[in-house]
Design an enzyme around this catalytic site. Sequence first.
Site, short mmCIF file in Angstrom:
data_model
loop_
_atom_site.label_atom_id
_atom_site.label_comp_id
_atom_site.label_asym_id
_atom_site.label_seq_id
_atom_site.Cartn_x
_atom_site.Cartn_y
_atom_site.Cartn_z
N ARG A 143 0.86 -1.07 0.04
CA ARG A 143 0.03 0.04 -0.06
C ARG A 143 0.87 1.27 -0.11
O ARG A 143 0.29 2.40 -0.27
CB ARG A 143 -1.08 -0.04 1.27
N TYR A 146 0.81 4.29 -2.42
CA TYR A 146 -0.39 5.32 -2.25
C TYR A 146 0.12 5.97 -1.09
O TYR A 146 -0.16 7.44 -1.07
CB TYR A 146 -1.68 4.64 -2.10
N SER A 190 -18.93 -0.27 -3.49
CA SER A 190 -19.36 -0.71 -4.87
C SER A 190 -19.10 -2.10 -4.99
O SER A 190 -20.04 -2.80 -5.67
CB SER A 190 -18.41 0.18 -5.82
N ASP A 274 -3.67 -4.34 5.40
CA ASP A 274 -4.96 -3.93 5.32
C ASP A 274 -5.26 -3.30 7.01
O ASP A 274 -5.38 -4.17 7.95
CB ASP A 274 -5.95 -4.95 5.13
P1 NAD Z 1 -11.04 7.92 -8.76
O1 NAD Z 1 -10.00 6.76 -8.70
O2 NAD Z 1 -12.66 7.49 -8.81
O3 NAD Z 1 -10.60 9.10 -9.46
C1 NAD Z 1 -9.16 9.57 -9.61
C2 NAD Z 1 -9.46 10.31 -10.84
O4 NAD Z 1 -8.03 10.75 -11.15
C3 NAD Z 1 -9.81 9.46 -11.88
O5 NAD Z 1 -10.69 10.19 -12.70
C4 NAD Z 1 -8.47 9.16 -12.75
O6 NAD Z 1 -8.61 8.96 -13.91
C5 NAD Z 1 -7.59 10.58 -12.45
N1 NAD Z 1 -6.21 10.13 -12.48
C6 NAD Z 1 -5.64 9.23 -11.93
N2 NAD Z 1 -4.30 9.41 -12.26
C7 NAD Z 1 -4.00 10.45 -13.04
C8 NAD Z 1 -2.87 11.21 -13.61
N3 NAD Z 1 -1.80 10.63 -13.49
N4 NAD Z 1 -3.20 12.38 -14.36
C9 NAD Z 1 -4.46 12.76 -14.32
N5 NAD Z 1 -5.48 12.21 -13.68
C10 NAD Z 1 -5.31 11.20 -13.13
O7 NAD Z 1 -10.87 8.06 -7.03
P2 NAD Z 1 -11.92 8.98 -6.04
O8 NAD Z 1 -12.39 8.19 -5.13
O9 NAD Z 1 -12.53 9.89 -6.80
O10 NAD Z 1 -10.68 9.84 -5.39
C11 NAD Z 1 -10.14 11.12 -5.56
C12 NAD Z 1 -9.04 11.80 -4.84
O11 NAD Z 1 -9.46 11.66 -3.60
C13 NAD Z 1 -7.88 10.81 -5.03
O12 NAD Z 1 -6.63 11.87 -5.06
C14 NAD Z 1 -7.73 10.01 -3.87
O13 NAD Z 1 -6.74 9.45 -3.34
C15 NAD Z 1 -8.62 10.82 -2.58
N6 NAD Z 1 -9.30 10.21 -1.75
C16 NAD Z 1 -10.55 9.57 -1.86
C17 NAD Z 1 -11.22 8.75 -0.97
C18 NAD Z 1 -12.30 7.95 -1.22
O14 NAD Z 1 -12.82 7.22 -0.32
N7 NAD Z 1 -13.04 8.01 -2.36
C19 NAD Z 1 -10.46 8.60 0.16
C20 NAD Z 1 -9.43 9.25 0.34
C21 NAD Z 1 -8.81 10.18 -0.61
N1 UDP Z 2 -12.98 -5.38 1.54
C1 UDP Z 2 -13.71 -6.62 1.53
N2 UDP Z 2 -14.36 -6.99 0.33
C2 UDP Z 2 -14.17 -6.27 -0.77
C3 UDP Z 2 -13.37 -5.17 -0.88
C4 UDP Z 2 -12.76 -4.71 0.30
O1 UDP Z 2 -13.79 -6.99 2.55
O2 UDP Z 2 -14.67 -6.85 -1.94
C5 UDP Z 2 -12.30 -4.81 2.71
C6 UDP Z 2 -10.96 -4.29 2.74
O3 UDP Z 2 -9.98 -5.55 2.86
C7 UDP Z 2 -10.65 -3.52 3.58
C8 UDP Z 2 -12.13 -2.55 3.84
O4 UDP Z 2 -13.16 -3.56 3.09
O5 UDP Z 2 -10.54 -3.96 4.90
C9 UDP Z 2 -12.17 -1.27 2.83
O6 UDP Z 2 -11.58 -1.50 1.62
P1 UDP Z 2 -11.47 -0.53 0.50
O7 UDP Z 2 -10.66 -1.25 -0.57
O8 UDP Z 2 -12.69 0.14 0.18
O9 UDP Z 2 -10.87 0.65 1.03
P2 UDP Z 2 -9.45 0.96 2.12
O10 UDP Z 2 -8.89 -0.46 2.41
O11 UDP Z 2 -8.58 1.77 1.39
O12 UDP Z 2 -10.17 1.64 3.34
#
Ligand code: NAD
Ligand code: UDP
Length: 314
Positions: A143, A146, A190, A274
């Site tokens: 991980r 990221y 999802s 995880d």
């Molecule tokens: P997502 O994967 O749906 O969206 C990310 C977007 O960035 C996509 O449209 C992708 O095509 C674009 N992208 C990726 N690499 C790129 C690059 N090199 N150049 C240009 N575009 C690029 O994810 P999300 O859930 O919408 O997350 C958006 C942001 O929020 C991310 O930075 C993510 O780390 C942060 N974030 C999201 C969550 C969450 O739960 N959704 C939690 C923590 C942080």
């Molecule tokens: N997870 C799961 N089944 C799935 C996808 C994820 O049990 O089909 C678990 C995963 O191992 C983690 C939690 O759900 O403990 C949240 O995972 P996710 O990938 O949504 O986000 P993150 O781990 O980055 O919080």
Amino acid sequence: MSTKRILVTGGAGFLGSHLCKRLLKEGNEVVCLDNFFTGTKENIKDFFCNPFFELIRHDVTQPILLEVDEIYNLACPASPIHYQYNGIKTIKTSVMGAINMLGMAKRIKAKILQASTSEVYGDPDIHPQPESYWGNVNPIGIRSCYDEGKRCAESLFMNYHRQNNVRIKIMRIFNTYGPNMHPQDGRVVSNFIVQALKGEEITIYGDGRQTRSFCYVDDLIDGMIKLMGTSDKFIGPVNVGNPSEFTIMQLAELVIELTDSKSKIVKLPLPEDDPLQRKPDITLAQKELNWTPKVELRDGLEETISYFKHLLNS
Ligand code: NAD
Ligand code: UDP
């Protein structure tokens, strides 16, 4: 309200598409920049006929110069399966993306917000997690591309602020869900909804006792816009998420109930590193942003389920 020109990197993704919609609704000009790695045109196609919306296919690892007032830097894959697909690229996206966007913000004097993450806390040994906690991240694990990329981006933001007075905001986003997530996104909400709607097995990784705190996307976008709108003195980092904590097993059971699904739960191996638990301390967001999430998990899931039902039927 004066019209601003606002850049949203990652604007075709899950959060980015909701943000573009809100910013357009509030009367701004929006420039959406995306390389479509995990984002889709489908998420933003409703804006194509809006003259205040522009789309640029571009990769944030490459420099670009635009004239904007504000930048929301969201570009980065957020789902573990996608960010681990090409870990080197994920690091480049966070680090070089931050350098390119901060360089632009410095040059054009734009305000810039970084979409950071609860992953900066790693597998936390303090619960719930306040912003003052420095985290417990494995720097060499699967991980880390990221987590460490995002931690380095936070450092870059702070350094551009200290050295060059760039106006920054750092937002630590906790697990967020809602419509516009990709059906193959791979994140837990999802995955479970799609599996339940298709009558497939619900895949719990590990024993399902690990916890997450799920925030509905509308609440998250409110918090993001509030943060950008705060005084330049408040830069964060600030946690934005919903502190209601659930086990992954509870989430699976709730999804089965709400979809009225016959799917069975199966247990698969827990991925490496995880995190066992995650819950934001949102005292700072409440104080500085006057923000508290409003949407209960059950209600947010209903909305998300109806989105996926429609998507799978069409
Ligand atoms: P997502 O994967 O749906 O969206 C990310 C977007 O960035 C996509 O449209 C992708 O095509 C674009 N992208 C990726 N690499 C790129 C690059 N090199 N150049 C240009 N575009 C690029 O994810 P999300 O859930 O919408 O997350 C958006 C942001 O929020 C991310 O930075 C993510 O780390 C942060 N974030 C999201 C969550 C969450 O739960 N959704 C939690 C923590 C942080
Ligand atoms: N997870 C799961 N089944 C799935 C996808 C994820 O049990 O089909 C678990 C995963 O191992 C983690 C939690 O759900 O403990 C949240 O995972 P996710 O990938 O949504 O986000 P993150 O781990 O980055 O919080």
